[in-house]
Design an enzyme around this catalytic site. Structure first.
Site, PDB file in Angstrom:
ATOM      1  N   ASN A 257      81.928 -26.077   1.182  1.00 51.51           N
ATOM      2  CA  ASN A 257      81.147 -27.119   1.868  1.00 51.51           C
ATOM      3  C   ASN A 257      80.850 -26.738   3.314  1.00 51.51           C
ATOM      4  O   ASN A 257      79.717 -26.912   3.793  1.00 51.51           O
ATOM      5  CB  ASN A 257      81.901 -28.453   1.828  1.00 51.51           C
ATOM      6  CG  ASN A 257      81.662 -29.229   0.540  1.00 51.51           C
ATOM      7  OD1 ASN A 257      80.631 -29.087  -0.107  1.00 51.51           O
ATOM      8  ND2 ASN A 257      82.625 -30.052   0.167  1.00 51.51           N
ATOM      9  N   GLU A 292      87.097 -32.446  -6.145  1.00 50.24           N
ATOM     10  CA  GLU A 292      86.854 -31.208  -6.900  1.00 50.24           C
ATOM     11  C   GLU A 292      87.876 -31.025  -8.022  1.00 50.24           C
ATOM     12  O   GLU A 292      88.062 -29.917  -8.526  1.00 50.24           O
ATOM     13  CB  GLU A 292      86.871 -29.997  -5.954  1.00 50.24           C
ATOM     14  CG  GLU A 292      88.180 -29.756  -5.225  1.00 50.24           C
ATOM     15  CD  GLU A 292      88.293 -30.506  -3.895  1.00 50.24           C
ATOM     16  OE1 GLU A 292      89.089 -30.073  -3.059  1.00 50.24           O
ATOM     17  OE2 GLU A 292      87.591 -31.510  -3.700  1.00 50.24           O
TER      18      GLU A 292
END
Length: 367
Positions: A257, A292
């Protein structure tokens, strides 16, 4: 998710999608059986009661015993048939019993018409029109209802022509028009009601999908997964429970990210979810558990088998992305043990997954 706007209906108000229609039938079948059992029993009981009122006027006439048989047949046959239909598990057999009972009831009325050559055909026409309304009010396939009504109309006019001498062409046209209006009104009312019911079912199904689905990856969400896992942990016979649980977490996802942006992070999650869905077996339960983290229930899988499947998922995931971005995952695998609760299982598989991360990531740890 299936959109309401692209879902079609056929002439009989059924979904054009056979899969969707079958889901609707399964969801509505219990209500249809219950309604048919209660309304049918009440209706045939009223017919039997009406017979005793009618018997006062007819017991002195010729063929009194034939009249008795004709009037009692609907109740004697109908009540057990409707009760049996109300307990049926097969929708097609249920529909055949309902249609057959309707025809038996109508033909018992026609037999009375033959026996006594009743001249008040206007009243008989009203009876037929009302009977058609009743046919479409009872849960059944639209095609069955239409066939039953066409048989009723044809049989009625054949009986009238054979028994009523003064039956002229004008009266025939008037009655045919009146009965046809009754049938078309009944059919199209039936069609509109059933389309509305199916649209409502579709909206409810879409809402359930929204509540049970992760919006990003289009996989099962945590709440739905926990419900299913609880079902696996509490089977009817605990001795037959055999499944394994896999949990994996994408390694260094925060780095992905931070380096490539959150849009790329979302694309990674979507690609991972699609890859895992393509690799697991039919019947396995896959969900995004949060962030995740992902979970897989492997029914009827021993611990060694589950560890082997997890290793396959790990290697496929490692090679699924190109040189530009490296994506790996750490896996924990555990098997169900008698007495396990949802909390125990998840804690155990979570600890195993973090052991895999602590040992260097991109590996599988099992009990």
């Amino acid at each position: 998710m299936r959109s309401e706007s692209n879902t079609g209906f056929n002439f009989f108000a059924e979904f054009t999608s056979q899969e969707l229609e079958q889901k609707y039938i399964e969801s509505d079948f219990d209500r249809s059986r219950s309604y048919t059992r209660r309304s049918g029993t009440l209706g045939f009981s009223l017919i039997a009661l009406y017979f005793f009122v009618d018997w006062i006027h007819f017991y002195t006439l010729p063929y009194a015993w034939a009249f008795l048989i004709c009037r009692l047949t609907p109740s004697v046959v109908g009540i057990p048939a409707i009760i049996a239909a109300g307990r049926m598990k097969n929708q097609k057999l249920f529909a055949l019993i309902v249609s057959g009972t309707e025809l038996i009831t109508f033909y018992s009325y026609l037999a009375t018409l033959f026996l006594y050559k009743l001249d008040d055909v206007t009243l008989q026409c009203i009876y037929v029109a009302v009977f058609i309304l009743i046919v479409f009010a009872i849960p059944n396939y639209g095609l069955h209802n239409l066939i039953v009504c066409l048989i009723i109309i044809t049989s009625y006019f054949a009986a009238v022509f054979l028994t009523v001498r003064s039956y002229g062409r004008f009266l025939f046209i008037v009655q045919l028009f009146a009965i046809s209006v009754s049938m078309f009104f009944s059919f199209f009312s039936f069609r509109e009601v059933n389309i509305l019911k199916r649209r409502q079912f579709l909206r409810e199904m879409q809402l359930r999908e929204l509540l049970n689905t992760d919006g990003l990856t289009n996989t099962m969400n945590r709440a739905c997964f926990d419900t299913i896992l609880a079902y696996y942990c509490h089977p009817i016979d605990p001795s037959t429970a055999k499944f394994s649980l896999v949990m994996f977490d994408i390694d260094d996802f925060k780095h992905i990210n931070d380096t490539f942006g959150h849009d790329m992070g979302d694309q990674v999650l979507i690609k991972v979810a699609n890859l895992i869905k393509s690799l697991i077996r039919r019947g396995d339960v896959f969900a995004r558990y949060g962030g995740e983290e992902f979970m897989v229930i492997l029914p009827n899988a021993t611990l060694p088998m589950a560890a082997s499947i997890a290793e396959k998922l790990r290697t496929q995931l490692e090679s699924a992305f190109g040189e530009e971005i490296k994506v790996t995952a750490s896996f924990g695998v555990t098997g169900y043990e008698e007495g396990d609760t949802v909390k125990k299982l998840i804690n155990r598989v979570d600890n195993l997954m973090y052991q895999a991360k602590a040992a260097g990531k991109n590996r599988v740890f099992s009990d």
